[in-house]
Design a protein around this motif. Structure first.
Motif, PDB file in Angstrom:
ATOM      1  N   ARG A  32      15.673  18.340  44.965  1.00  0.00           N
ATOM      2  CA  ARG A  32      14.586  19.037  44.271  1.00  0.00           C
ATOM      3  C   ARG A  32      14.913  19.185  42.779  1.00  0.00           C
ATOM      4  N   GLU A  35      14.408  15.894  40.991  1.00  0.00           N
ATOM      5  CA  GLU A  35      12.974  15.626  40.820  1.00  0.00           C
ATOM      6  C   GLU A  35      12.399  16.376  39.628  1.00  0.00           C
ATOM      7  N   HIS A  36      13.031  17.494  39.274  1.00  0.00           N
ATOM      8  CA  HIS A  36      12.533  18.309  38.166  1.00  0.00           C
ATOM      9  C   HIS A  36      13.364  18.140  36.896  1.00  0.00           C
ATOM     10  N   LEU A 248      13.532  24.028  52.794  1.00  0.00           N
ATOM     11  CA  LEU A 248      13.935  22.795  52.124  1.00  0.00           C
ATOM     12  C   LEU A 248      13.883  21.633  53.111  1.00  0.00           C
ATOM     13  N   HIS A 454       7.448  27.252  45.997  1.00  0.00           N
ATOM     14  CA  HIS A 454       7.330  26.313  44.879  1.00  0.00           C
ATOM     15  C   HIS A 454       7.455  27.050  43.553  1.00  0.00           C
ATOM     16  N   LEU A 457      11.078  27.870  43.062  1.00  0.00           N
ATOM     17  CA  LEU A 457      11.845  26.682  42.691  1.00  0.00           C
ATOM     18  C   LEU A 457      11.698  26.396  41.201  1.00  0.00           C
TER      19      LEU A 457
END
Length: 467
Positions: A32, A35-36, A248, A454, A457
């Motif tokens: 994750r 991805e960010h 997750l 979300h 996160l």
């Protein structure tokens, strides 16, 4: 005019406890973060790293040097302080060796790579004081439920009240429930009464938890693989605001990047050939151990249901007492000949649980398995083995109403009739099915764009960008 240069991506170290159930959720979180827009140094012990690399190579995802892994995740390793043939399933002994063996290497990496943030497993909380003293910021990650995290904070009080002693022995029989919004657990089923194979190992674990309580304040943030809709009561008991980022899940293309055993994906084709809602899926995680008599009784119970079953029998599931020699071969011959089901050494569990053929999940109630069952709306038949699994069972059966208990005797054995009857009762209970689907909707909504997990996160990503 000079071309504009792209600023370097922020780099974060991720430090899991070296066990399958800890490496997996932290690898999921690492994906994750990548991805960010972050890069990750994922630090395993040498033993855990070698297991993962061998799995990657078996699946065509690794290289000879053992450094290959998911893009933007640099997989590195440090010693764990144990002998080559040391028993790493003795969690207490392993935990006692890690600080002296790993801290120097962690500190060297932080200096050489100019790392400003470490995401550390709560079971590695011994890094908090030295790292924060050196100016490194630490996010503490809970690989178990928020309820268990809250219970860890309560251990000093339980010792003071004489519920348990310093070796994890139960000295006062009580049922412990910290809040009406949290599950209850008997003192005899507290995580620290069953972890550690010897009294000294259990004492090491209890002392580790006690030492961790005051240093938790040094963490910038606590991160949990859960979601607010199911654990608001437990999250409210934390000493500082927490970020709930779960459930997750691993990208299907990268599921081997954290496995200690190679997945047998032939089971997916087998599932394709089964009727919708017909298969009983059985898996007991990475540490549970059963004797041959219990496993035979379970096999007989599954056969009595008349339903196809998919059973994960990893290489060290059977107790090494000599009594079960040939048991697995016998089971495979029986299943293969009669078409009752399929036995695999390890499965792509998230893909299995999302498969329409799966009717229910017979589980040890590890937190990862519990969250995966919740995310995919699968009713759970609970047979906990140790540690946090009894409290997770209480969540499933008493608070969420999405599963049932297998009732075992004082030896931990369940009869074939008990297995058969509970499977049939579970699958005949429309209320359980409806509640499981309702919880699935909440779980999926939490991780969707704009959902509670979300949003948390994104808060974590923004915090980790503060280099």
């Amino acid at each position: 005019m000079a071309a504009e240069t792209t600023p370097p991506r922020p780099r974060v170290m991720v430090l899991p406890f070296p066990a399958q159930g800890h490496v997996m959720p932290l690898m999921e979180l690492a994906h994750r973060l990548v991805e960010h827009g972050l890069d990750v140094d994922f630090v395993n012990t040498e033993f855990a790293h070698d297991r993962v690399v061998k799995t990657l190579e078996a699946g065509g995802g690794g290289d000879a040097a053992g450094a290959a892994g998911p893009a933007r995740i640099n997989m590195v390793s440090l010693p764990d302080g144990m002998d080559t043939d040391g028993d790493r399933t003795d969690i207490g002994k392993l935990a006692g060796c890690l600080p002296a063996a790993m801290l120097g290497g962690v500190e060297e990496m932080i200096v050489s790579k100019k790392i400003r943030w470490v995401v550390a497993d709560v079971s590695m909380s011994w890094v908090l004081r030295p790292l924060t003293t050196a100016g490194v910021r630490v996010a503490l990650f809970s690989t178990f439920s928020a309820a268990i995290f809250a219970l860890r904070l309560h251990v000093p009080k339980m010792l003071e009240d004489g519920v348990i002693d310093e070796y994890g022995n139960v000295t006062k029989k009580e049922r412990i429930q910290l809040s009406p919004m949290m599950p209850a657990v008997d003192a005899g089923e507290l995580p620290w009464t069953s972890l550690g194979k010897h009294p000294d190992s259990r004492r090491t674990l209890i002392q580790t938890v006690i030492k961790a309580v005051p240093v938790i304040e040094l963490a910038e943030v606590i991160v949990c693989n859960t979601f607010a809709e199911i654990e608001s009561g437990a999250l409210a008991r934390f000493p500082k605001p927490a970020l709930a980022v779960g459930p997750l899940e691993m990208p299907s293309s990268s599921s081997s990047s954290c496995n200690f055993w190679a997945e047998d994906r032939a089971c997916l084709a087998w599932l394709d050939a089964q009727a919708p809602g017909s298969v009983v899926y059985v898996a007991f995680g990475s540490l549970a151990v059963f004797d041959a008599a219990k496993l035979r009784e379970l096999a007989d119970g599954l056969a009595l249901t008349g339903r196809p079953f998919l059973w994960v029998v990893r290489p060290n599931l059977l107790a090494d007492d000599g009594a079960g020699e040939g048991w697995l071969d016998e089971l495979k011959r029986r299943v293969g000949g009669g078409g009752e089901g399929m036995v695999v050494g390890w499965a792509p569990q998230q893909r299995v649980l999302s498969h329409p053929s799966v009717a229910c999940f017979v589980t040890h109630c590890g937190w990862n398995s519990t969250m995966e069952g919740v995310r995919h709306g699968v009713p759970l038949l609970c047979w906990p083995y140790f540690a946090d699994q009894f409290m997770n069972q209480s969540y499933v059966c008493d608070m969420w109403g999405t599963g049932m208990r297998i009732c075992a005797d004082e030896r931990g054995a369940a009869t074939k009739e008990e297995v058969r009857d509970k499977v049939e009762r579970l699958l005949g209970d429309e209320g359980i099915k409806a509640r499981a689907m309702s919880l699935k909707k909440k779980a999926c909504a939490s991780v969707a764009i704009g959902g509670s997990s979300h949003r948390d996160l994104l808060k974590l990503v923004n915090l980790l960008r503060e280099q």
